[in-house]
Design a protein around this motif. Sequence first.
Motif, PDB file in Angstrom:
ATOM      1  N   ALA A  62       0.817  -1.213   0.000  1.00 54.41           N
ATOM      2  CA  ALA A  62       0.000   0.000   0.000  1.00 54.41           C
ATOM      3  C   ALA A  62       0.854   1.266   0.000  1.00 54.41           C
ATOM      4  CB  ALA A  62      -0.928  -0.003   1.213  1.00 54.41           C
ATOM      5  N   LEU A  63       2.072   1.178   0.490  1.00 57.17           N
ATOM      6  CA  LEU A  63       2.955   2.343   0.566  1.00 57.17           C
ATOM      7  C   LEU A  63       4.057   2.285  -0.490  1.00 57.17           C
ATOM      8  CD1 LEU A  63       3.129   2.691   4.438  1.00 57.17           C
ATOM      9  CD2 LEU A  63       1.972   4.217   2.850  1.00 57.17           C
ATOM     10  N   TYR A  64       3.812   1.536  -1.569  1.00 56.90           N
ATOM     11  CA  TYR A  64       4.818   1.414  -2.623  1.00 56.90           C
ATOM     12  C   TYR A  64       5.230   2.772  -3.190  1.00 56.90           C
ATOM     13  CZ  TYR A  64       6.757   0.873  -7.274  1.00 56.90           C
ATOM     14  OH  TYR A  64       7.546   1.001  -8.374  1.00 56.90           O
ATOM     15  N   ASP A  65       4.266   3.634  -3.491  1.00 50.28           N
ATOM     16  CA  ASP A  65       4.594   4.932  -4.084  1.00 50.28           C
ATOM     17  C   ASP A  65       5.515   5.741  -3.165  1.00 50.28           C
ATOM     18  OD1 ASP A  65       3.109   4.400  -6.342  1.00 50.28           O
ATOM     19  OD2 ASP A  65       1.315   5.426  -5.621  1.00 50.28           O
ATOM     20  N   ARG A  66       5.300   5.624  -1.881  1.00 50.12           N
ATOM     21  CA  ARG A  66       6.132   6.333  -0.911  1.00 50.12           C
ATOM     22  C   ARG A  66       7.570   5.789  -0.932  1.00 50.12           C
ATOM     23  NH1 ARG A  66       3.381   9.000   3.413  1.00 50.12           N
ATOM     24  NH2 ARG A  66       4.850   9.980   4.891  1.00 50.12           N
ATOM     25  N   LEU A  67       7.689   4.464  -1.043  1.00 48.86           N
ATOM     26  CA  LEU A  67       9.010   3.842  -1.101  1.00 48.86           C
ATOM     27  C   LEU A  67       9.731   4.202  -2.395  1.00 48.86           C
ATOM     28  CD1 LEU A  67       8.135   0.269   0.241  1.00 48.86           C
ATOM     29  CD2 LEU A  67       9.160   2.177   1.514  1.00 48.86           C
ATOM     30  N   ARG A  68       8.991   4.191  -3.491  1.00 42.11           N
ATOM     31  CA  ARG A  68       9.589   4.535  -4.786  1.00 42.11           C
ATOM     32  C   ARG A  68      10.101   5.972  -4.772  1.00 42.11           C
ATOM     33  NH1 ARG A  68       8.416   6.589  -9.885  1.00 42.11           N
ATOM     34  NH2 ARG A  68       9.303   5.363 -11.608  1.00 42.11           N
ATOM     35  N   ALA A  69       9.300   6.877  -4.201  1.00 44.20           N
ATOM     36  CA  ALA A  69       9.717   8.276  -4.102  1.00 44.20           C
ATOM     37  C   ALA A  69      10.959   8.410  -3.228  1.00 44.20           C
ATOM     38  CB  ALA A  69       8.575   9.120  -3.546  1.00 44.20           C
ATOM     39  N   ALA A  70      11.037   7.605  -2.172  1.00 46.21           N
ATOM     40  CA  ALA A  70      12.212   7.656  -1.301  1.00 46.21           C
ATOM     41  C   ALA A  70      13.461   7.208  -2.050  1.00 46.21           C
ATOM     42  CB  ALA A  70      11.986   6.773  -0.081  1.00 46.21           C
ATOM     43  N   ALA A  71      13.331   6.153  -2.855  1.00 45.77           N
ATOM     44  CA  ALA A  71      14.485   5.666  -3.607  1.00 45.77           C
ATOM     45  C   ALA A  71      14.959   6.697  -4.619  1.00 45.77           C
ATOM     46  CB  ALA A  71      14.128   4.355  -4.315  1.00 45.77           C
ATOM     47  N   LEU A  72      14.030   7.232  -5.391  1.00 48.61           N
ATOM     48  CA  LEU A  72      14.404   8.200  -6.426  1.00 48.61           C
ATOM     49  C   LEU A  72      14.815   9.535  -5.820  1.00 48.61           C
ATOM     50  CD1 LEU A  72      11.641   7.421  -9.066  1.00 48.61           C
ATOM     51  CD2 LEU A  72      14.044   6.728  -9.107  1.00 48.61           C
ATOM     52  N   GLY A  73      14.253   9.874  -4.675  1.00 46.35           N
ATOM     53  CA  GLY A  73      14.630  11.118  -4.023  1.00 46.35           C
ATOM     54  C   GLY A  73      16.019  11.069  -3.439  1.00 46.35           C
ATOM     55  N   THR A  74      16.466   9.868  -3.077  1.00 46.50           N
ATOM     56  CA  THR A  74      17.809   9.704  -2.506  1.00 46.50           C
ATOM     57  C   THR A  74      18.853   9.620  -3.604  1.00 46.50           C
ATOM     58  OG1 THR A  74      16.838   8.508  -0.651  1.00 46.50           O
ATOM     59  CG2 THR A  74      19.207   8.281  -0.967  1.00 46.50           C
ATOM     60  N   VAL A  75      18.607   8.769  -4.587  1.00 49.98           N
ATOM     61  CA  VAL A  75      19.526   8.605  -5.729  1.00 49.98           C
ATOM     62  C   VAL A  75      18.660   8.632  -6.993  1.00 49.98           C
ATOM     63  CG1 VAL A  75      21.290   7.159  -6.800  1.00 49.98           C
ATOM     64  CG2 VAL A  75      21.037   7.152  -4.312  1.00 49.98           C
ATOM     65  N   PRO A  76      18.560   9.774  -7.668  1.00 53.35           N
ATOM     66  CA  PRO A  76      17.641   9.903  -8.813  1.00 53.35           C
ATOM     67  C   PRO A  76      17.849   8.866  -9.916  1.00 53.35           C
ATOM     68  CG  PRO A  76      18.403  12.054  -8.103  1.00 53.35           C
ATOM     69  CD  PRO A  76      19.198  11.061  -7.330  1.00 53.35           C
ATOM     70  N   ALA A  77      19.086   8.360 -10.045  1.00 51.97           N
ATOM     71  CA  ALA A  77      19.366   7.392 -11.110  1.00 51.97           C
ATOM     72  C   ALA A  77      19.131   5.947 -10.683  1.00 51.97           C
ATOM     73  CB  ALA A  77      20.805   7.557 -11.589  1.00 51.97           C
ATOM     74  N   THR A  78      18.530   5.753  -9.525  1.00 54.21           N
ATOM     75  CA  THR A  78      18.284   4.390  -9.038  1.00 54.21           C
ATOM     76  C   THR A  78      17.401   3.612 -10.012  1.00 54.21           C
ATOM     77  OG1 THR A  78      18.465   5.058  -6.726  1.00 54.21           O
ATOM     78  CG2 THR A  78      17.275   3.031  -7.159  1.00 54.21           C
TER      79      THR A  78
END
Length: 347
Positions: free
Chosen positions: A103-119
């Motif tokens: 249910a919180l996938y979008d939040r996790l995805r944003a965290a990954a891309l927000g930390t390292v945009p090229a992830t």
Amino acid sequence: QVFRGAGSTHASQKSFNNHLGVPLTLARMPADTKRAVFEIGMSRPGEIAPLSQMIAPKGAVITKIAPAHLEGLGSIEAVADEKGRIFSGLGPQGLAILPGDDALYDRLRAAALGTVPATHIFTFGRSQSAAARVLDYQSDGNRSRIHLEILGVEVRLTLEVSGEHWADNAAAALLAAHVIGGLDIKRAADALDGFRAPDGRGGAERLCLPGGGAAVLVDDSYNANPESMRAALAALRDRPAKRRLVALGDMGELGPDAADYHQALAEPLAAAKVDKAFLSGLLMGALYEALPARLAALYQTNSKALIEPLKATLQDGDVLLVKGSNASGMMDICRELRAWAKGAALI
């Protein structure tokens, strides 16, 4: 297990996942290690990022967001935010593996891309779009037969554990082995085939009873949270048994709503067709009061007080699930039952 067949491999012992365990695991890593697997955990904000930066991993996996460690984090959203900081140590071409159905996938995805945009982000789950997709799960109550599709490659494997959540675990592990570890998917699946759970993580064993016959002990005593409790109870439902018994201890670090989380286990207990529930710990009192009289066998504040009643109760054909947080002392119950039984062997 998957990596060991492909060269020198190093991994965390048990849950060496905190500010002591992670540096200790790094310090113990042999110089010739080809692949390593580290677990990172937390109980409060700010713990994960420095450990991830210390490890500097090529890739990071989040398996699930569930109501755990709420005492220190306050909300399930805060749990997701803290887990999302596991990407802090990734390099510019880092790899992230996420639970696509969460249910919180979008939040996790944003965290990954927000930390390292090229992830580069990969998902596992049941949806058509998942990179690692669970196609089918079957269980006889003792082992799991799993059909997966990993990046277009179909594999089948059998794990010596029961519970549908193991299909998601297998999907995440094989995806990580391929995209992070560089292993061939079919080779990785062959290596994982036959997997047995570590001690205290849901493995089943046969106890020969002193009075004759045998019972099955499902030792899931290493730890517990509401989500893992529900998964363990769902797996218990699938096990063939004359009677299904549970010995459950408190779930820790759940914050001000802890009693409600314990009480809410009444429904999954009933759904699992449990015949008798033996409960211990201050918080498990809330569940005991919520159970019908036919289920509520015994409640004690101390887990050791359950041992003798369990010995007196176990009969031929019973299955007993033992589960609770590490501090609840449920491991002692399993240890005492093994010592009491005439013989114990993995199933």
